[in-house]
Design an enzyme around this catalytic site. Sequence first.
Site, PDB file in Angstrom:
ATOM      1  CE  LYS A  12      -3.734  -0.555  -0.253  1.00 15.06           C
ATOM      2  NZ  LYS A  12      -5.044  -1.184  -0.167  1.00 15.06           N
ATOM      3  CG  HIS A  51      -3.834   3.411  -4.698  1.00 15.64           C
ATOM      4  ND1 HIS A  51      -4.573   2.617  -5.551  1.00 15.64           N
ATOM      5  CD2 HIS A  51      -3.529   2.608  -3.648  1.00 15.64           C
ATOM      6  CE1 HIS A  51      -4.711   1.411  -5.037  1.00 15.64           C
ATOM      7  NE2 HIS A  51      -4.071   1.370  -3.893  1.00 15.64           N
TER       8      HIS A  51
END
Length: 376
Positions: A85, A104
Amino acid sequence: MPISLQSTQPAVKLWLRDETKPMEHRACLSPAVCQELIADGFQIKVERSTVRIFNDAEYEAVGCELVPNGSWREAPLDEIIVGLKELPENETSPLPHTHIMFAHCYKGQDGWRNVLSRFSNGNGLLYDLEFLENEQRKRVAAFGFYAGFAGAAVGISAWCHQQNEQGPHPPIGYYPNEDELIAELKAKIQKAGRNPRIMVIGALGRCGSGAIDLALKAGVPTENILKWDINETKRGGPFQEIIDADIFINCIYLTTRIPPFITKEMCDGERNLSVVVDVSCDPNNPFNPIPIYNASTTFDNPLLTLSTANKEKPLHVCAIDHLPSMLPREASERFALDLLPTLKKLSKRHEAGEWVRAEELFHAKVATIEHPDDGN
Ligand SMILES: NC(=O)c1ccc[n+]([C@@H]2O[C@H](COP(=O)([O-])OP(=O)(O)OC[C@H]3O[C@@H](n4cnc5c(N)ncnc54)[C@H](O)[C@@H]3O)[C@@H](O)[C@H]2O)c1
């Protein structure tokens, strides 16, 4: 004696960092995959972790070197930092390493410019796992299977709760392994006295196959599971078959505007349907084919209760966007195994299409920092 013409490549060095995102127990590299990579000549350092589903000792046992958590920041520059992440949002320091992770930041997400600037300021490189694709432009590794698997588990649990218990469904935690989850679901179904009828749309995809696998493992007979994909929906919704089922699990990959699968009016009328699990989880997408709710749910509060004119039947919706975290061990093992063949190409990454394309994409995205309209 003939002289070998094989060039001796320097060992690829991977550094598995500890995850810092709250509630994240998954890992990008499993001990089993580390073992294979080490046999292939890789050197792997693993940051000690108190949150990762695999124990430090499991990595040590296969030949990884344990290092303090968070120490990747001081790692030599030939170490490739591997994670899952995002890095902590409040950090701004330049990133000089090569990183493999889900960052992201390629689709204009909040803070994308800060993340990309950190790489360009540090002369680092990002291989974003979401965009690591094979020659057919399919992602080499994704968590979809266990998203569908966990989503179906929440759906069955929610339906059983409606039959067996009063009050809201309790919060959902993560499971150390899938056997524990399956045993729990079997007991709940037995208490409910019958198997639910389940409709899965997107049944041929990663999430859809995971949803079907869970339902079968929980003992739901195959004839109770209606499996639909693009062929069955091409006539256009809404579909009566959805409200005839007890549980509807949506697993489609939404790319274009399609007619809704289900409408609010259908929910107001007579129906068997009492649980919707939107694994695709696109509540804010204007093309969302399940326009009966508009907010995501969480493991703490897994279900929305919809208010409908049908007061006889409850209607609960689960829309959790990080479902694989419910089964961190199996989800990580499968992801790492899917990633393994591509990782093995790291020693020749300047010739391997997956890595070359991911690097080109990174540079193209960095170029948009100054001109965001070009790519984000
Ligand atoms: N909630 C979560 O935690 C989570 C985790 C991973 C993925 N996802 C999401 O789940 C979705 C599916 O991901 P995937 O990896 O399974 O994708 P996938 O491409 O493997 O599968 C998608 C399937 O949907 C089918 N499909 C597409 N449009 C359809 C339609 N109109 N009618 C019927 N079937 C249709 C496709 O034919 C395909 O079989 C994505 O939106 C993804 O972002 C959610």
